[in-house]
Scaffold this motif. Structure first.
Motif, PDB file in Angstrom:
ATOM      1  N   ILE A 122      49.118  58.777  27.776  1.00 55.38           N
ATOM      2  CA  ILE A 122      49.300  60.033  27.047  1.00 55.38           C
ATOM      3  C   ILE A 122      48.114  60.929  27.352  1.00 55.38           C
ATOM      4  N   VAL A 123      48.395  62.145  27.755  1.00 58.95           N
ATOM      5  CA  VAL A 123      47.356  63.155  27.969  1.00 58.95           C
ATOM      6  C   VAL A 123      47.492  64.200  26.872  1.00 58.95           C
ATOM      7  N   ARG A 124      46.421  64.398  26.127  1.00 55.37           N
ATOM      8  CA  ARG A 124      46.404  65.425  25.069  1.00 55.37           C
ATOM      9  C   ARG A 124      45.825  66.694  25.663  1.00 55.37           C
ATOM     10  N   ALA A 125      46.669  67.718  25.809  1.00 57.29           N
ATOM     11  CA  ALA A 125      46.251  68.993  26.381  1.00 57.29           C
ATOM     12  C   ALA A 125      45.946  69.991  25.264  1.00 57.29           C
ATOM     13  N   THR A 126      45.126  70.979  25.596  1.00 52.81           N
ATOM     14  CA  THR A 126      44.819  72.041  24.630  1.00 52.81           C
ATOM     15  C   THR A 126      45.957  73.051  24.663  1.00 52.81           C
ATOM     16  N   SER A 127      46.979  72.782  23.864  1.00 54.38           N
ATOM     17  CA  SER A 127      48.178  73.622  23.872  1.00 54.38           C
ATOM     18  C   SER A 127      48.874  73.508  22.540  1.00 54.38           C
ATOM     19  N   ASP A 128      49.368  74.630  22.017  1.00 51.60           N
ATOM     20  CA  ASP A 128      50.116  74.602  20.765  1.00 51.60           C
ATOM     21  C   ASP A 128      51.561  74.179  20.984  1.00 51.60           C
ATOM     22  N   THR A 129      52.125  74.538  22.134  1.00 43.90           N
ATOM     23  CA  THR A 129      53.545  74.294  22.371  1.00 43.90           C
ATOM     24  C   THR A 129      53.824  72.911  22.933  1.00 43.90           C
ATOM     25  N   ALA A 130      52.949  72.398  23.810  1.00 46.82           N
ATOM     26  CA  ALA A 130      53.175  71.079  24.425  1.00 46.82           C
ATOM     27  C   ALA A 130      51.859  70.320  24.476  1.00 46.82           C
ATOM     28  N   PRO A 131      51.406  69.798  23.334  1.00 51.22           N
ATOM     29  CA  PRO A 131      50.096  69.146  23.322  1.00 51.22           C
ATOM     30  C   PRO A 131      50.078  67.764  23.965  1.00 51.22           C
ATOM     31  N   PHE A 132      51.206  67.035  23.970  1.00 54.47           N
ATOM     32  CA  PHE A 132      51.215  65.669  24.473  1.00 54.47           C
ATOM     33  C   PHE A 132      52.089  65.561  25.728  1.00 54.47           C
ATOM     34  N   HIS A 133      51.526  64.931  26.750  1.00 52.21           N
ATOM     35  CA  HIS A 133      52.251  64.674  27.998  1.00 52.21           C
ATOM     36  C   HIS A 133      52.240  63.167  28.245  1.00 52.21           C
ATOM     37  N   GLY A 134      53.378  62.619  28.668  1.00 50.86           N
ATOM     38  CA  GLY A 134      53.476  61.176  28.837  1.00 50.86           C
ATOM     39  C   GLY A 134      53.874  60.746  30.233  1.00 50.86           C
ATOM     40  N   VAL A 135      53.327  59.610  30.665  1.00 50.93           N
ATOM     41  CA  VAL A 135      53.681  58.973  31.934  1.00 50.93           C
ATOM     42  C   VAL A 135      53.836  57.476  31.661  1.00 50.93           C
ATOM     43  N   ILE A 136      54.830  56.868  32.285  1.00 53.62           N
ATOM     44  CA  ILE A 136      55.001  55.414  32.201  1.00 53.62           C
ATOM     45  C   ILE A 136      55.024  54.857  33.619  1.00 53.62           C
ATOM     46  N   ALA A 137      54.267  53.796  33.851  1.00 52.35           N
ATOM     47  CA  ALA A 137      54.254  53.114  35.159  1.00 52.35           C
ATOM     48  C   ALA A 137      54.531  51.632  34.944  1.00 52.35           C
ATOM     49  N   ARG A 138      55.221  51.011  35.960  1.00 51.32           N
ATOM     50  CA  ARG A 138      55.469  49.583  35.866  1.00 51.32           C
ATOM     51  C   ARG A 138      55.635  49.001  37.260  1.00 51.32           C
ATOM     52  N   ARG A 139      55.390  47.701  37.336  1.00 48.36           N
ATOM     53  CA  ARG A 139      55.548  46.983  38.592  1.00 48.36           C
ATOM     54  C   ARG A 139      57.032  46.675  38.803  1.00 48.36           C
ATOM     55  N   GLN A 140      57.515  46.975  39.991  1.00 48.88           N
ATOM     56  CA  GLN A 140      58.924  46.760  40.312  1.00 48.88           C
ATOM     57  C   GLN A 140      59.066  45.631  41.339  1.00 48.88           C
ATOM     58  N   ARG A 141      60.263  45.464  41.895  1.00 48.74           N
ATOM     59  CA  ARG A 141      60.514  44.399  42.890  1.00 48.74           C
ATOM     60  C   ARG A 141      59.665  44.610  44.126  1.00 48.74           C
ATOM     61  N   PHE A 142      59.301  43.497  44.734  1.00 51.29           N
ATOM     62  CA  PHE A 142      58.516  43.476  45.965  1.00 51.29           C
ATOM     63  C   PHE A 142      57.133  44.124  45.783  1.00 51.29           C
ATOM     64  N   GLY A 143      56.624  44.130  44.503  1.00 52.20           N
ATOM     65  CA  GLY A 143      55.275  44.623  44.250  1.00 52.20           C
ATOM     66  C   GLY A 143      55.130  46.118  44.237  1.00 52.20           C
ATOM     67  N   ARG A 144      56.238  46.818  44.358  1.00 55.24           N
ATOM     68  CA  ARG A 144      56.148  48.271  44.322  1.00 55.24           C
ATOM     69  C   ARG A 144      55.838  48.729  42.891  1.00 55.24           C
ATOM     70  N   ILE A 145      55.123  49.859  42.783  1.00 54.36           N
ATOM     71  CA  ILE A 145      54.772  50.444  41.479  1.00 54.36           C
ATOM     72  C   ILE A 145      55.525  51.764  41.330  1.00 54.36           C
ATOM     73  N   GLY A 146      56.292  51.840  40.269  1.00 54.82           N
ATOM     74  CA  GLY A 146      57.004  53.074  39.979  1.00 54.82           C
ATOM     75  C   GLY A 146      56.399  53.789  38.791  1.00 54.82           C
ATOM     76  N   SER A 147      56.448  55.101  38.775  1.00 57.72           N
ATOM     77  CA  SER A 147      55.925  55.882  37.647  1.00 57.72           C
ATOM     78  C   SER A 147      56.803  57.106  37.437  1.00 57.72           C
ATOM     79  N   SER A 148      56.851  57.569  36.220  1.00 61.07           N
ATOM     80  CA  SER A 148      57.621  58.768  35.914  1.00 61.07           C
ATOM     81  C   SER A 148      57.068  59.432  34.663  1.00 61.07           C
ATOM     82  N   GLN A 149      57.149  60.758  34.644  1.00 60.11           N
ATOM     83  CA  GLN A 149      56.754  61.477  33.443  1.00 60.11           C
ATOM     84  C   GLN A 149      57.897  61.394  32.443  1.00 60.11           C
ATOM     85  N   VAL A 150      57.532  61.160  31.175  1.00 60.51           N
ATOM     86  CA  VAL A 150      58.533  60.932  30.137  1.00 60.51           C
ATOM     87  C   VAL A 150      58.229  61.793  28.921  1.00 60.51           C
ATOM     88  N   GLN A 151      59.194  61.867  28.046  1.00 63.00           N
ATOM     89  CA  GLN A 151      59.046  62.623  26.813  1.00 63.00           C
ATOM     90  C   GLN A 151      58.143  61.867  25.827  1.00 63.00           C
TER      91      GLN A 151
END
Length: 597
Positions: A122-151
């Motif tokens: 979670i990144v807390r930004a200095t913003s009234d409209t969108a203060p919190f930004h989220g990213v989730i990462a996880r290990r996938q098959r064959f050792g690959r790492i996937g990540s995506s921005q989420v709500q």
């Protein structure tokens, strides 16, 4: 099949920690670790722990792994073994309105390589409209790492949106509202409350004036039903106060758009490396207004150097006088001051007077409060200046207080600076300083010399004792005890009395002038001696006599009927109207009254 998390739910405690720590550390980044659990496609964040970083800057946060592990271990050690809460990710702040950077995402992906499950950021930004930004990462098959921005699902706001202010929300004679954080602002708020009351202002404060009912509803009523001014007390812990940030401050800023309202900022946050210089950027930072300079561009009083409180009292007092001037000029009425030094004050007990001086009641017995006297010493010159600035045709004094306080108030309204003064007694009869055309002349003033011991007469020529008694059958026991028990000798002692049993209010101007003249002549004939004055008489006469003693240094006494030793006089104040710091030169009555026995 387990679904990959598609969102982050931020619980109130975690949200408050991230937001508060982000605000406190501006303009540098802050950060730490997230704790919670996985629930279907959601990472639920229940707690956020702060991990300080020596390498933090305006665009960088580097977590201290050793410190983070120790903090996490301490958090988990007392939790139940079957508790689902554990490490779920990282958080940090950005001192700008931007979300995760590529560096942030790569760092999270590196953590995911060694994690058993998905990790959140979670990144807390200095913003009234969108203060919190989220990213989730996880290990996938064959050792690959996937990540995506989420709500990021933030907690619901506690308060409903503010509506418009009613037309009656600002009132020139309304109370002063004090906004503060209880955990570390209560002491400062109490000091301001008592000082403002001693200045003549009516104060609204939550612990005393919030009536029964839903707190937010009652608070909304207080903020919208006729305030004249407010003081925002800014302390370090105010960053954690949701009610100040989300309810009180927005209303106060709305009110401050009205020129008839005055908002004072009491800044008690020190600048890094200093114990006396305040941080003028702190109010905006801690109340999450940054990078806007909403409060930084307003006048702030430094509460760390000892002058800030009095500065606020002076500013709000003069603001009140300015609001009263149009009525004073239109009606040519008196500038009125109601004063009390015994009852407990409430915001709702204000009458129509221009000033409403309330001094703290004494802890016990008949004597005034030491703290009340000390505050009156500070505020009396401000009151005198305010009355003079009002340019009223005359001054009216109402209420009632200890006689030593009445004498002091009189010295702050000297005949050389102010015109006619009227003091109204409890029967609503006015006693005027001016000569009355229908003065019955039933009384004249008589002087009785008191024989002093040889030791007293030879010790000094610089102190004279005066007992003014204007009531029938006054007991002289306390005055005799004063003469005989004083550590320093008196060169002269007299009793000043009136010739009949009752004074008519129409005689007040003549009699007060005669009494003051007798006291001045006594002091002058003894080498401009210091006058020790014990007064026994109507409260209005104390006010009128006090304003005529503008050339004397006077020690005034307060009477008390001591439970074991009988009646006695206690030295209470030294009045010296010629001094620059105000007419009260010294408070003699200490917190422990026995010290002055």
């Amino acid at each position: 099949m387990t679904r990959d998390p598609a969102r982050i739910e931020l619980r109130p405690e975690a949200s408050q920690t991230i937001s508060a720590e982000s605000a406190k550390n501006l303009p540098t980044e802050a950060g730490g670790i997230l704790l919670g659990y996985h629930e279907s496609a959601t990472i639920v964040v229940t707690h956020a722990l702060t991990v300080s970083s020596a390498l933090a800057s305006t665009n960088r946060y580097v977590r201290d792994d050793v410190k983070a592990n120790a903090i996490l271990k301490e958090f988990l050690k007392d939790r139940a073994k079957d508790d689902l809460v554990g490490y779920v990710g990282e958080w940090h702040s950005h001192p700008a309105s931007v979300g995760p950077s590529l560096i942030d995402i790569n760092a999270l992906r590196a953590i995911a390589k060694t994690s058993q499950g998905p990790v959140a950021m979670i990144v807390r930004a200095t913003s009234d409209t969108a203060p919190f930004h989220g990213v989730i990462a996880r290990r996938q098959r064959f050792g690959r790492i996937g990540s995506s921005q989420v709500q990021v699902i933030s907690p619901e706001h506690r308060f409903q949106p503010l509506g418009p202010l009613p037309e009656t929300s600002v009132r020139g004679d309304g109370p002063v509202f004090i906004s503060y954080r209880q955990s570390d602002g209560t002491h400062q708020a109490a000091r301001l409350e008592h000082l403002l009351r001693a200045t003549g202002l009516v104060v609204w404060r939550d612990y005393r004036d919030l009536r029964a009912g839903t707190t937010t509803d009652r608070l909304e009523q207080a903020l919208t039903q006729g305030l004249s001014a407010a003081v925002l007390v800014v302390t370090p812990d105010i960053v954690h106060s949701e009610i100040v940030r989300e309810r009180e401050l927005p209303r106060l800023l709305q009110l401050d758009n009205n020129p008839a309202f005055s908002l004072s900022i009491a800044n008690a946050v020190s600048r890094p490396g200093s114990s006396s210089a305040c941080d003028y950027d702190a109010p905006d930072r801690l109340l999450r207004l940054s990078p806007a300079r909403i409060l930084a561009d307003k006048k702030q009083s430094n509460m760390l150097d000892g002058t800030g409180e009095l500065e606020i009292a002076r500013d709000l007092l003069m603001h009140r006088v300015e609001q009263r001037k149009p009525t004073l000029r239109a009606t040519n009425r008196a500038f009125t001051i109601r004063i009390q030094s015994r009852p407990t004050p409430y915001a709702i007990d204000a009458d129509d007077e221009d000033l409403h001086i309330r001094l703290s009641a004494g802890d016990q017995g008949r004597l005034p409060s030491h703290e009340g006297l000390r505050l009156f010493q500070k505020t009396l010159p401000l009151i005198s200046d305010a009355v003079y600035a009002a340019r009223a045709s005359h001054v009216g004094i109402l209420g009632g207080a200890h006689l030593s306080i009445a004498l002091a108030l009189g010295t702050a309204l000297p005949e050389t600076k102010f015109g006619r003064v009227e003091a109204t007694d409890t029967a609503n009869v006015a006693w005027s300083s001016g000569a009355s055309p229908d003065d019955p002349v039933d009384n004249i003033i008589s002087i009785e010399d008191i024989n002093l011991s040889t030791r007293q007469a030879e010790d000094t020529r610089e102190r004279v004792a005066v007992f003014v008694t204007l009531t029938p059958a006054a007991d002289r026991t306390a005055f005799d005890r004063l003469l005989n028990s004083s550590d320093q000798a008196f060169s002269k002692a007299v009793i000043v009395t009136s010739t009949t049993s009752r004074i008519d209010a129409r005689e007040a101007g003549r009699l007060s002038s005669s009494i003051a003249q007798q006291i001045k002549e006594l002091a002058a004939s003894n080498g401009r001696a210091e006058v020790h004055l014990a007064f026994h008489g109507p409260y209005p006469m104390a006010v009128l006599i006090g304003r005529l003693l503008n050339t004397l240094r006077t020690v005034v006494y307060e009477w008390e009927d001591h439970a074991e030793e009988g009646p006695r006089y206690h030295p209470t104040l030294i009045l010296d109207p010629g001094r620059a710091g105000g007419p009260i030169a010294e408070v003699l009555l200490g917190p422990d009254h026995s010290k002055n026995d």
